[in-house]
Write a protein that holds these residues in place. Structure first.
Motif, PDB file in Angstrom:
ATOM      1  N   SER A  55       2.835 -45.736-100.829  1.00  0.00           N
ATOM      2  CA  SER A  55       3.702 -46.008-101.985  1.00  0.00           C
ATOM      3  C   SER A  55       4.946 -46.783-101.604  1.00  0.00           C
ATOM      4  O   SER A  55       5.598 -47.371-102.455  1.00  0.00           O
ATOM      5  CB  SER A  55       4.127 -44.695-102.639  1.00  0.00           C
ATOM      6  N   ASP A  56       5.316 -46.758-100.315  1.00  0.00           N
ATOM      7  CA  ASP A  56       6.556 -47.362 -99.833  1.00  0.00           C
ATOM      8  C   ASP A  56       7.780 -46.789-100.536  1.00  0.00           C
ATOM      9  O   ASP A  56       8.831 -47.427-100.616  1.00  0.00           O
ATOM     10  CB  ASP A  56       6.509 -48.886 -99.952  1.00  0.00           C
ATOM     11  N   GLY A  57       7.636 -45.573-101.050  1.00  0.00           N
ATOM     12  CA  GLY A  57       8.757 -44.842-101.616  1.00  0.00           C
ATOM     13  C   GLY A  57       9.263 -43.807-100.623  1.00  0.00           C
ATOM     14  O   GLY A  57       8.647 -43.542 -99.587  1.00  0.00           O
ATOM     15  N   TYR A  58      10.384 -43.204-100.951  1.00  0.00           N
ATOM     16  CA  TYR A  58      11.058 -42.275-100.041  1.00  0.00           C
ATOM     17  C   TYR A  58      10.426 -40.882-100.111  1.00  0.00           C
ATOM     18  O   TYR A  58       9.948 -40.448-101.161  1.00  0.00           O
ATOM     19  CB  TYR A  58      12.548 -42.236-100.337  1.00  0.00           C
ATOM     20  N   VAL A  59      10.454 -40.211 -98.971  1.00  0.00           N
ATOM     21  CA  VAL A  59       9.765 -38.912 -98.855  1.00  0.00           C
ATOM     22  C   VAL A  59      10.765 -37.798 -98.584  1.00  0.00           C
ATOM     23  O   VAL A  59      10.520 -36.893 -97.780  1.00  0.00           O
ATOM     24  CB  VAL A  59       8.659 -38.965 -97.784  1.00  0.00           C
ATOM     25  N   ALA A  60      11.908 -37.853 -99.285  1.00  0.00           N
ATOM     26  CA  ALA A  60      12.919 -36.788 -99.216  1.00  0.00           C
ATOM     27  C   ALA A  60      13.303 -36.517 -97.762  1.00  0.00           C
ATOM     28  O   ALA A  60      13.641 -37.452 -97.030  1.00  0.00           O
ATOM     29  CB  ALA A  60      12.419 -35.542 -99.940  1.00  0.00           C
ATOM     30  N   ALA A  61      13.224 -35.262 -97.313  1.00  0.00           N
ATOM     31  CA  ALA A  61      13.603 -34.918 -95.945  1.00  0.00           C
ATOM     32  C   ALA A  61      12.447 -35.045 -94.970  1.00  0.00           C
ATOM     33  O   ALA A  61      12.501 -34.540 -93.861  1.00  0.00           O
ATOM     34  CB  ALA A  61      14.160 -33.494 -95.897  1.00  0.00           C
ATOM     35  N   ARG A  68      10.099 -35.565 -86.429  1.00  0.00           N
ATOM     36  CA  ARG A  68       8.816 -36.151 -86.057  1.00  0.00           C
ATOM     37  C   ARG A  68       8.476 -35.981 -84.573  1.00  0.00           C
ATOM     38  O   ARG A  68       7.316 -35.682 -84.245  1.00  0.00           O
ATOM     39  CB  ARG A  68       8.775 -37.629 -86.449  1.00  0.00           C
ATOM     40  N   PRO A  69       9.426 -36.175 -83.645  1.00  0.00           N
ATOM     41  CA  PRO A  69       9.048 -36.039 -82.224  1.00  0.00           C
ATOM     42  C   PRO A  69       8.501 -34.665 -81.859  1.00  0.00           C
ATOM     43  O   PRO A  69       7.587 -34.554 -81.035  1.00  0.00           O
ATOM     44  CB  PRO A  69      10.369 -36.334 -81.498  1.00  0.00           C
ATOM     45  N   THR A  70       9.033 -33.605 -82.453  1.00  0.00           N
ATOM     46  CA  THR A  70       8.571 -32.260 -82.121  1.00  0.00           C
ATOM     47  C   THR A  70       7.534 -31.729 -83.101  1.00  0.00           C
ATOM     48  O   THR A  70       6.888 -30.716 -82.828  1.00  0.00           O
ATOM     49  CB  THR A  70       9.751 -31.276 -82.091  1.00  0.00           C
ATOM     50  N   GLY A  71       7.382 -32.407 -84.243  1.00  0.00           N
ATOM     51  CA  GLY A  71       6.449 -31.931 -85.251  1.00  0.00           C
ATOM     52  C   GLY A  71       6.856 -30.613 -85.874  1.00  0.00           C
ATOM     53  O   GLY A  71       6.004 -29.831 -86.298  1.00  0.00           O
ATOM     54  N   ARG A  72       8.177 -30.376 -85.982  1.00  0.00           N
ATOM     55  CA  ARG A  72       8.663 -29.111 -86.516  1.00  0.00           C
ATOM     56  C   ARG A  72       9.686 -29.361 -87.632  1.00  0.00           C
ATOM     57  O   ARG A  72      10.425 -30.358 -87.607  1.00  0.00           O
ATOM     58  CB  ARG A  72       9.296 -28.250 -85.426  1.00  0.00           C
ATOM     59  N   PHE A  73       9.699 -28.440 -88.589  1.00  0.00           N
ATOM     60  CA  PHE A  73      10.734 -28.444 -89.612  1.00  0.00           C
ATOM     61  C   PHE A  73      12.002 -27.833 -89.030  1.00  0.00           C
ATOM     62  O   PHE A  73      11.943 -26.856 -88.271  1.00  0.00           O
ATOM     63  CB  PHE A  73      10.277 -27.652 -90.836  1.00  0.00           C
ATOM     64  N   GLN A  74      13.136 -28.402 -89.391  1.00  0.00           N
ATOM     65  CA  GLN A  74      14.424 -27.948 -88.883  1.00  0.00           C
ATOM     66  C   GLN A  74      15.288 -27.517 -90.070  1.00  0.00           C
ATOM     67  O   GLN A  74      15.349 -28.217 -91.089  1.00  0.00           O
ATOM     68  CB  GLN A  74      15.131 -29.078 -88.141  1.00  0.00           C
ATOM     69  N   SER A  88      23.903 -22.637 -87.407  1.00  0.00           N
ATOM     70  CA  SER A  88      22.814 -22.381 -86.474  1.00  0.00           C
ATOM     71  C   SER A  88      21.553 -23.115 -86.901  1.00  0.00           C
ATOM     72  O   SER A  88      21.445 -23.623 -88.025  1.00  0.00           O
ATOM     73  CB  SER A  88      22.552 -20.876 -86.382  1.00  0.00           C
ATOM     74  N   LEU A  89      20.567 -23.128 -85.994  1.00  0.00           N
ATOM     75  CA  LEU A  89      19.339 -23.872 -86.228  1.00  0.00           C
ATOM     76  C   LEU A  89      18.131 -22.956 -86.146  1.00  0.00           C
ATOM     77  O   LEU A  89      18.005 -22.144 -85.227  1.00  0.00           O
ATOM     78  CB  LEU A  89      19.191 -24.993 -85.192  1.00  0.00           C
ATOM     79  N   ALA A  90      17.237 -23.089 -87.125  1.00  0.00           N
ATOM     80  CA  ALA A  90      15.934 -22.442 -87.085  1.00  0.00           C
ATOM     81  C   ALA A  90      14.876 -23.529 -87.189  1.00  0.00           C
ATOM     82  O   ALA A  90      15.066 -24.539 -87.874  1.00  0.00           O
ATOM     83  CB  ALA A  90      15.781 -21.440 -88.221  1.00  0.00           C
ATOM     84  N   THR A  91      13.747 -23.339 -86.508  1.00  0.00           N
ATOM     85  CA  THR A  91      12.675 -24.330 -86.528  1.00  0.00           C
ATOM     86  C   THR A  91      11.349 -23.659 -86.848  1.00  0.00           C
ATOM     87  O   THR A  91      11.153 -22.465 -86.596  1.00  0.00           O
ATOM     88  CB  THR A  91      12.560 -25.071 -85.180  1.00  0.00           C
ATOM     89  N   SER A  92      10.429 -24.448 -87.404  1.00  0.00           N
ATOM     90  CA  SER A  92       9.146 -23.895 -87.817  1.00  0.00           C
ATOM     91  C   SER A  92       8.104 -25.006 -87.841  1.00  0.00           C
ATOM     92  O   SER A  92       8.419 -26.162 -88.152  1.00  0.00           O
ATOM     93  CB  SER A  92       9.254 -23.260 -89.198  1.00  0.00           C
ATOM     94  N   CYS A  93       6.860 -24.645 -87.572  1.00  0.00           N
ATOM     95  CA  CYS A  93       5.772 -25.608 -87.701  1.00  0.00           C
ATOM     96  C   CYS A  93       5.130 -25.560 -89.077  1.00  0.00           C
ATOM     97  O   CYS A  93       4.394 -26.482 -89.453  1.00  0.00           O
ATOM     98  CB  CYS A  93       4.717 -25.381 -86.618  1.00  0.00           C
ATOM     99  N   ASP A  94       5.419 -24.497 -89.857  1.00  0.00           N
ATOM    100  CA  ASP A  94       4.758 -24.350 -91.163  1.00  0.00           C
ATOM    101  C   ASP A  94       5.690 -23.868 -92.277  1.00  0.00           C
ATOM    102  O   ASP A  94       5.223 -23.623 -93.397  1.00  0.00           O
ATOM    103  CB  ASP A  94       3.577 -23.394 -91.048  1.00  0.00           C
ATOM    104  N   LEU A  95       6.970 -23.701 -91.992  1.00  0.00           N
ATOM    105  CA  LEU A  95       7.986 -23.210 -92.934  1.00  0.00           C
ATOM    106  C   LEU A  95       7.874 -21.711 -93.218  1.00  0.00           C
ATOM    107  O   LEU A  95       8.732 -21.156 -93.906  1.00  0.00           O
ATOM    108  CB  LEU A  95       7.957 -23.969 -94.270  1.00  0.00           C
ATOM    109  N   LEU A  96       6.867 -21.062 -92.683  1.00  0.00           N
ATOM    110  CA  LEU A  96       6.673 -19.631 -92.935  1.00  0.00           C
ATOM    111  C   LEU A  96       7.123 -18.773 -91.759  1.00  0.00           C
ATOM    112  O   LEU A  96       7.732 -17.720 -91.954  1.00  0.00           O
ATOM    113  CB  LEU A  96       5.211 -19.344 -93.259  1.00  0.00           C
ATOM    114  N   THR A  97       6.825 -19.217 -90.562  1.00  0.00           N
ATOM    115  CA  THR A  97       7.218 -18.503 -89.351  1.00  0.00           C
ATOM    116  C   THR A  97       8.304 -19.304 -88.653  1.00  0.00           C
ATOM    117  O   THR A  97       8.085 -20.470 -88.291  1.00  0.00           O
ATOM    118  CB  THR A  97       6.022 -18.311 -88.409  1.00  0.00           C
ATOM    119  N   TRP A  98       9.469 -18.674 -88.449  1.00  0.00           N
ATOM    120  CA  TRP A  98      10.632 -19.388 -87.943  1.00  0.00           C
ATOM    121  C   TRP A  98      11.056 -18.858 -86.582  1.00  0.00           C
ATOM    122  O   TRP A  98      10.907 -17.678 -86.288  1.00  0.00           O
ATOM    123  CB  TRP A  98      11.801 -19.259 -88.928  1.00  0.00           C
TER     124      TRP A  98
END
Length: 543
Positions: A520-526, A101-107, A119-129
């Motif tokens: 929903s107050d339900g869990y949102v996976a990752a 959440r702080p960086t707004g990126r998928f890890q 190793s770590l890859a990051t993406s803002c849209d899951l398509l470009t890493w």
């Protein structure tokens, strides 16, 4: 004293269960489906129709849906010198997935090359890493040595700040070319070599705590994993066992992650069963072998646990090595409402190997720890697929592994459907403390009406079928309204039933939200964009 869960399920006094037969190939019994609670609380999460837990009467037809592979696959391929040198392999085995959440990126944590660095890859849209430089001279390595089978879990709510939790296998022998020594894959416990699984934590993913053995050597085989069950605040370890019967899973749970866990106390859990069909021998070289449960990853999603069961359909390791082809592993869905018993009603393959030579995901499909993220109206599942061929033309069972995406509609694992002839579904008695009813519905040419019934089955005015404003269109979050009223506050805590009448559409889920946002107050996976924590407290603003 037995434990009562958020959904009314009462666990037996002996927990986890110890009566399961590892030699049985019968589908896993699911006690809460055979004897559901008399009244089911529904305050936690969207209520999915993946089974009959919530259903009293039904004339609709259930359809299970497979994930759709992204046309841009693979989205992350071997590129660095290390990745290309180590069999051109990017591997989730099991890696880790989360939204930061702080960086707004998928890890995405992955192994860079076969038995390479974590190793770590990051993406803002899951398509470009991107492969970020984590520290000078370190590149994108979370762990700067070769790593074997592992699981990395991101725990943003860790009370001690140890947000990164790692399970790692140390082999009794180091694979060829992998450096050895203290802390390396030939790590020894008490001076004796043996397969040892160890746990470690980190606040930043770069500096790790001293590793703690999870049980004595030889306690478990490779591809063990773990996940967090937030419904019960337990860490659950998915432990490989079953050398004579074939790969299967043992279970161990703990309130803490890294304090004195003894894997020798594990219990028999789950395995491939007689409904998992072998690969036809004529369709893939070396096919026809009995199925095995290769591994199991799970995550909390809305009101249930979603489990990706990696079903191994062969060939044997020896045949894969001889023919230089990847193993066949399909990802199949399982659902659990108590965190232990898995209902696996569909065996059609949620994410399947392509099987054809020349495809990037011909075989050896693996999911990531964390399983999936929520992006608007979609659930997205990164996965490894293996072609068996590296860019230089060399072949091998682990060569040419890349990472792609598969996705499905939010809540879209199963729908209850009607054609132009309306059908109905009536829930069991439920209770709630919310105020507004919402549904996930696809009915662009049809409609949905809802009535609220008392314990005797009588419609409660003003929430009647005839007073309901028909809901149409395609919405993963749609409010249900009645002429003369939409606020369900007067029914809080009262056992009622919902009767859904559907024409020419698909119903995926319903829930009673605290407010007009549809939260929903339900869990949102990752996790995913727009959410403020591990649960959905924002509703439509995240879609």
């Amino acid at each position: 004293m037995s434990e009562r869960l958020y959904n009314g399920i009462e666990l037996p006094a002996v927990w986890p269960p110890r009566h399961l037969d590892r030699a049985s190939d019968a589908p896993m019994p699911v006690p809460y489906l055979a004897a559901p609670p008399a009244v089911i609380p529904i305050d936690v999460g969207r209520q999915l129709f993946v089974d009959d837990f919530l259903i009293s009467d039904n004339t609709l037809t259930r359809t299970f849906h497979q994930a759709e592979k992204h046309p841009a696959n693979p989205v992350l391929t071997a590129q660095t010198p290390q990745e290309l040198a180590l069999q051109a392999c990017l591997f989730l085995g099991h890696g880790g997935l989360w939204y930061d959440r702080p960086t707004g990126r998928f890890q995405l944590a992955y192994v860079a090359g076969w038995r390479g660095k974590l190793s770590l890859a990051t993406s803002c849209d899951l398509l470009t890493w991107e492969r970020p430089e984590l520290a000078p001279g370190r590149g994108n390595a979370l762990i700067t040595r070769s790593i074997d089978d592992h699981t990395l879990w991101f725990d943003p709510q860790a009370s001690d700040g140890a947000r990164f939790k790692l399970l790692e296998l140390h082999r009794r022998w180091p694979p060829t070319g992998v450096e050895t020594g203290p802390g390396k894959p030939d790590w020894k416990l008490d001076g004796k070599a043996g397969d040892v699984h160890c746990l470690a934590t980190s606040t930043d993913g770069l500096t790790w705590s001293t590793q703690i053995p999870a049980g004595p050597p030889y306690t478990a085989g490779d591809y063990c994993s773990f996940f967090y069950n937030p419904f019960r605040q337990r860490w659950v370890f998915s432990i490989r066992t079953g050398y004579e019967e074939g790969r299967m899973r043992a279970y161990l749970e703990s309130a803490t992650f890294d304090q004195g866990i003894d894997w020798s106390t594990k219990v028999v859990w789950t395995r491939a069963d007689r409904l998992d069909l072998p690969e036809p021998a004529e369709r893939y070289p070396g096919g026809g072998e009995p199925c095995q449960l290769y591994t199991l990853n799970a995550v909390a999603y809305e009101s249930i646990m979603i489990g990706l069961h990696a079903i191994h359909r062969g060939p044997l390791n020896r045949i894969c090595a001889e023919r230089q082809i990847p193993k066949l592993i399909d990802l199949e869905l399982g659902f659990s409402r108590d965190g232990f018993h898995w209902d696996r009603p569909d065996r059609g393959g949620f994410i399947r190997c392509a099987r054809q030579e020349g495809t990037w995901d011909r075989g050896y499909v693996h999911s990531a720890a964390g399983v999936c993220v929520v992006i608007g109206d979609r659930l997205v599942f990164p996965y490894t697929g293996t072609s068996g061929v590296a860019p230089d033309g060399s072949r091998g069972d682990y060569r040419g592994a890349s990472i792609g995406l598969a996705s499905i509609r939010r809540d879209g694992f199963a729908s209850l459907d009607a054609d132009s002839r309306p059908g109905t579904l009536t829930t069991r008695l439920v209770t709630f403390t919310g105020t507004r009813l919402f549904v996930n519905l696809r009915a662009p040419q049809g409609w949905l009406r809802v009535a609220v019934l008392d314990e005797a089955g009588r419609e409660l005015a003003p929430f009647t079928r005839d007073a309901c404003v028909p809901v149409s269109g395609d919405h993963t979050l749609a409010a249900v309204r009645w002429q003369g009223g939409e606020d369900l506050s007067a029914l809080r805590g009262r056992p009622v039933r919902f009767r859904f009448e559907l024409s020419d559409g698909e119903l995926y889920a319903f829930w009673v939200s605290r407010d007009d946002s549809g939260r929903s107050d339900g869990y949102v996976a990752a996790g995913g964009p727009g959410f403020t924590g591990p649960t959905d407290t924002v509703g439509r603003s995240a879609t």
